[in-house]
Scaffold this active site. Structure first.
Site, PDB file in Angstrom:
ATOM      1  N   GLN A 131      20.377  33.481 -32.705  1.00 28.35           N
ATOM      2  CA  GLN A 131      20.666  32.141 -33.093  1.00 28.35           C
ATOM      3  C   GLN A 131      22.259  32.038 -32.942  1.00 28.35           C
ATOM      4  O   GLN A 131      22.993  32.864 -33.647  1.00 28.35           O
ATOM      5  CB  GLN A 131      20.084  31.799 -34.366  1.00 28.35           C
ATOM      6  CG  GLN A 131      20.694  30.536 -34.980  1.00 28.35           C
ATOM      7  CD  GLN A 131      21.731  30.395 -35.715  1.00 28.35           C
ATOM      8  OE1 GLN A 131      21.974  31.460 -36.738  1.00 28.35           O
ATOM      9  NE2 GLN A 131      22.832  29.595 -35.753  1.00 28.35           N
ATOM     10  N   TYR A 133      25.717  29.876 -33.685  1.00 20.41           N
ATOM     11  CA  TYR A 133      26.574  29.066 -34.470  1.00 20.41           C
ATOM     12  C   TYR A 133      27.753  28.899 -33.646  1.00 20.41           C
ATOM     13  O   TYR A 133      28.344  29.815 -33.054  1.00 20.41           O
ATOM     14  CB  TYR A 133      27.008  29.318 -35.742  1.00 20.41           C
ATOM     15  CG  TYR A 133      26.005  28.952 -36.740  1.00 20.41           C
ATOM     16  CD1 TYR A 133      25.322  27.631 -37.027  1.00 20.41           C
ATOM     17  CD2 TYR A 133      25.711  29.983 -37.881  1.00 20.41           C
ATOM     18  CE1 TYR A 133      24.800  27.588 -37.978  1.00 20.41           C
ATOM     19  CE2 TYR A 133      25.077  29.745 -38.993  1.00 20.41           C
ATOM     20  CZ  TYR A 133      24.314  28.732 -39.140  1.00 20.41           C
ATOM     21  OH  TYR A 133      23.503  28.120 -39.922  1.00 20.41           O
ATOM     22  N   THR A 159      22.063  26.081 -32.910  1.00 25.06           N
ATOM     23  CA  THR A 159      21.767  25.573 -34.207  1.00 25.06           C
ATOM     24  C   THR A 159      22.743  24.452 -34.293  1.00 25.06           C
ATOM     25  O   THR A 159      24.102  24.436 -34.205  1.00 25.06           O
ATOM     26  CB  THR A 159      22.068  26.422 -35.560  1.00 25.06           C
ATOM     27  OG1 THR A 159      21.093  27.108 -35.510  1.00 25.06           O
ATOM     28  CG2 THR A 159      21.877  25.539 -36.823  1.00 25.06           C
ATOM     29  N   LYS A 255      18.029  23.569 -32.439  1.00 26.49           N
ATOM     30  CA  LYS A 255      17.458  23.511 -33.785  1.00 26.49           C
ATOM     31  C   LYS A 255      18.130  22.473 -34.542  1.00 26.49           C
ATOM     32  O   LYS A 255      19.267  22.525 -34.684  1.00 26.49           O
ATOM     33  CB  LYS A 255      17.413  25.102 -34.171  1.00 26.49           C
ATOM     34  CG  LYS A 255      17.081  25.105 -35.851  1.00 26.49           C
ATOM     35  CD  LYS A 255      16.883  26.588 -35.880  1.00 26.49           C
ATOM     36  CE  LYS A 255      16.832  26.775 -37.693  1.00 26.49           C
ATOM     37  NZ  LYS A 255      18.016  26.640 -38.491  1.00 26.49           N
ATOM     38  N   ARG A 282      18.928  21.954 -46.666  1.00 23.41           N
ATOM     39  CA  ARG A 282      20.247  22.620 -46.869  1.00 23.41           C
ATOM     40  C   ARG A 282      21.401  21.977 -46.572  1.00 23.41           C
ATOM     41  O   ARG A 282      22.425  22.304 -47.022  1.00 23.41           O
ATOM     42  CB  ARG A 282      20.198  24.165 -46.676  1.00 23.41           C
ATOM     43  CG  ARG A 282      18.871  25.103 -47.152  1.00 23.41           C
ATOM     44  CD  ARG A 282      19.042  26.325 -46.315  1.00 23.41           C
ATOM     45  NE  ARG A 282      20.030  27.248 -46.500  1.00 23.41           N
ATOM     46  CZ  ARG A 282      20.084  28.360 -47.639  1.00 23.41           C
ATOM     47  NH1 ARG A 282      19.107  28.012 -48.551  1.00 23.41           N
ATOM     48  NH2 ARG A 282      21.187  29.091 -47.534  1.00 23.41           N
TER      49      ARG A 282
HETATM   50  C1  FNR Z   1      18.863  29.528 -43.452  1.00 20.58           C
HETATM   51  N1  FNR Z   1      18.764  28.513 -42.129  1.00 20.58           N
HETATM   52  C2  FNR Z   1      19.630  28.696 -41.079  1.00 20.58           C
HETATM   53  N2  FNR Z   1      19.513  28.355 -39.825  1.00 20.58           N
HETATM   54  C3  FNR Z   1      20.188  28.799 -38.890  1.00 20.58           C
HETATM   55  O1  FNR Z   1      20.192  28.299 -37.951  1.00 20.58           O
HETATM   56  N3  FNR Z   1      21.316  29.986 -39.005  1.00 20.58           N
HETATM   57  C4  FNR Z   1      21.467  30.357 -40.208  1.00 20.58           C
HETATM   58  O2  FNR Z   1      22.139  31.423 -40.482  1.00 20.58           O
HETATM   59  C5  FNR Z   1      20.565  29.883 -41.366  1.00 20.58           C
HETATM   60  N4  FNR Z   1      20.793  30.550 -42.559  1.00 20.58           N
HETATM   61  C6  FNR Z   1      19.755  30.274 -43.506  1.00 20.58           C
HETATM   62  C7  FNR Z   1      19.919  31.049 -44.833  1.00 20.58           C
HETATM   63  C8  FNR Z   1      18.819  30.670 -45.769  1.00 20.58           C
HETATM   64  C9  FNR Z   1      18.824  31.546 -46.908  1.00 20.58           C
HETATM   65  C10 FNR Z   1      17.597  29.745 -45.509  1.00 20.58           C
HETATM   66  C11 FNR Z   1      16.539  29.463 -46.324  1.00 20.58           C
HETATM   67  C12 FNR Z   1      17.798  29.167 -44.150  1.00 20.58           C
HETATM   68  C13 FNR Z   1      17.914  27.429 -41.871  1.00 20.58           C
HETATM   69  C14 FNR Z   1      16.465  28.314 -41.277  1.00 20.58           C
HETATM   70  O3  FNR Z   1      16.657  28.695 -39.948  1.00 20.58           O
HETATM   71  C15 FNR Z   1      15.402  27.320 -41.364  1.00 20.58           C
HETATM   72  O4  FNR Z   1      15.620  26.122 -40.610  1.00 20.58           O
HETATM   73  C16 FNR Z   1      14.800  26.916 -42.986  1.00 20.58           C
HETATM   74  O5  FNR Z   1      14.690  28.143 -43.545  1.00 20.58           O
HETATM   75  C17 FNR Z   1      13.363  26.164 -42.755  1.00 20.58           C
HETATM   76  O6  FNR Z   1      12.971  26.011 -44.024  1.00 20.58           O
HETATM   77  P1  FNR Z   1      12.344  26.816 -45.067  1.00 20.58           P
HETATM   78  O7  FNR Z   1      11.168  27.491 -44.070  1.00 20.58           O
HETATM   79  O8  FNR Z   1      13.210  27.963 -45.672  1.00 20.58           O
HETATM   80  O9  FNR Z   1      11.512  25.820 -45.979  1.00 20.58           O
END
Ligand code: FNR
Length: 403
Positions: A131, A133, A159, A255, A282
């Site tokens: 993934q 950024y 993302t 995403k 988030r």
């Molecule tokens: C994330 N998510 C996330 N997405 C991404 O593209 N890069 C990242 O570094 C992160 N970091 C991250 C840390 C934590 C602690 C969480 C909970 C989430 C988002 C992640 O890929 C995903 O979209 C969500 O976690 C989906 O929701 P649920 O399953 O946690 O409810």
């Protein structure tokens, strides 16, 4: 090996993780932005969709096997990319990746992981997804893409919803950092997490493996937080997506798509898949849940006659949730917290447990709904109107108005 027989649902894993993981890292996982309304709705909206129970249908020979972006998967669930994962459990990304490959589902590694791309590649057998950024430091970003290619990653997840950061109150109040700063509050809390501390003492991986030592000006840890805040690129646009796609030259997944207009752009960009996601609640607090957003995205992409797959994440805590997403047109799903709770509770075994729980729930629920093959599930398994009612945004019970 720990006996995990009494662990029967994701909530069990969450409770254990809450006990075992230092407060700042547990809070980082179990929180959403600002009022956390979107974070909560991601879960509660799934509960509001009702399933149609069918009986006396032959339920033998069931299969959850399908494909996601052309890769065979044991069930339509991938591990979502998450930052700081190696702080939930020492070498967490490697443990989660191993659990995923043994189970037959894809693992995604975040740019903001603790174990580096190379670390995970060396300690696993199957290709994983990386993934990205998008950073202002183009040289660093292009180098990341090259490193992912060299590590044989089989898809790049771009993302799109984190050009700016949604505020999570707890992270600021806890002074989130990797590794944690030696404040009295942190030390007192760490003293109550002996297993976590012992495991961490056994690894050298304590900070962001993809960044430290690779990006300009990040040789030590103290400059990392300011580097991150400065480096995410708020100027990211669809033109950049085309450029990154060319640079990468392989499968690409976008995403963070929530609205039909953006879904059409993602489909036109030639992405192999897009993930309907609000980043697990988030980022934009006030956005609808992902499950409420998916059907409009599916319709818009269908109208384009595009073969870009649509996946969903945010709020999945059970196999029932996965089934509902699939019935509404998702070809696959991703899980964040569900696997992180497993990891924080029991490392690799905990992630395997989380996957087993979801598999079992999905399998049995699909059978109750009268299907034996996940690829044949459609919205005919839903009680008519229960999804439309949820999408209309009205509360379940209208308040009584007098006069
Ligand atoms: C994330 N998510 C996330 N997405 C991404 O593209 N890069 C990242 O570094 C992160 N970091 C991250 C840390 C934590 C602690 C969480 C909970 C989430 C988002 C992640 O890929 C995903 O979209 C969500 O976690 C989906 O929701 P649920 O399953 O946690 O409810």
């Amino acid at each position: 090996m720990a006996n995990l027989d009494k662990i029967t649902e994701i909530e069990d894993l969450r409770r254990i993780a809450e006990r075992k993981v230092p407060r700042m890292f547990y809070d980082y996982v179990d929180s959403g932005s600002w009022t956390q309304t979107t974070y909560r709705n991601n879960e509660t909206d799934f509960d509001r969709i009702k399933l149609r129970q069918r009986v006396l249908v032959d339920m033998e020979g069931r299969s959850l096997s399908t494909t996601m972006a052309g890769e065979d998967v044991h069930m339509p669930v991938a591990i979502a990319p998450t930052g700081f994962t190696g702080m939930m459990w020492a070498d967490g990304e490697i443990h989660a990746a191993r659990a995923a490959e043994k189970f037959g589902v894809p693992f995604s590694l975040s740019t903001m992981s603790i174990c580096s791309i190379e670390d995970v590649a060396e300690n696993t057998e199957k290709p994983f997804w990386f993934q990205l950024y998008v950073m202002r430091d183009k040289e660093f970003m292009e180098n990341l893409i090259k490193r992912a290619k060299a590590a044989n990653c089989s898809a790049l997840i771009l993302t799109a919803d984190l050009q700016v950061l949604g505020q999570r109150h707890k992270d600021i109040k806890n002074g989130l950092s990797a590794p944690p700063k030696p404040t009295i509050k942190n030390i007192l809390n760490l003293m109550t997490k002996p297993q976590w501390c012992m495991n961490m003492l056994g690894t050298k991986r304590h900070s962001f493996g993809n960044i430290v030592g690779h990006a300009k000006g990040v040789g030590d840890l103290s400059s990392l937080s300011s580097w991150t805040a400065e480096q995410f690129d708020p100027g990211l646009s669809w033109d950049d997506v085309a450029r990154i796609k060319d640079l990468w030259g392989g499968k690409i997944i976008i995403k963070g798509v929530m609205e039909p207009e953006d879904a059409i752009m993602a489909a036109k960009s030639g992405a192999d898949a897009m993930v309907v996601s609000n980043h697990g609640g988030r980022q934009l607090d006030g956005a609808p849940s992902s499950i409420a957003a998916i059907s409009d995205v599916v319709e818009a992409v269908k109208a384009e006659s595009s073969d870009t797959e649509i996946w969903l994440d945010s709020g999945i805590r059970s196999g029932q949730d996965v089934l509902k997403a699939i019935s509404l047109g998702a070809k696959g799903t991703m899980i964040g917290r569900s696997f992180l709770y497993g990891l924080g509770a029991h490392g690799e075994d905990g992630v395997r447990k989380a996957l087993e729980i979801i598999y079992k729930e999905l399998d049995i629920t699909m059978a109750f709904c009268g299907h034996t093959d996940i690829n044949t599930v459609t919205d005919d398994i839903l009680i008519k109107g229960s999804y439309e009612y949820l999408k209309s945004g009205r509360p379940m019970l209208e308040p009584i108005r007098w006069g």
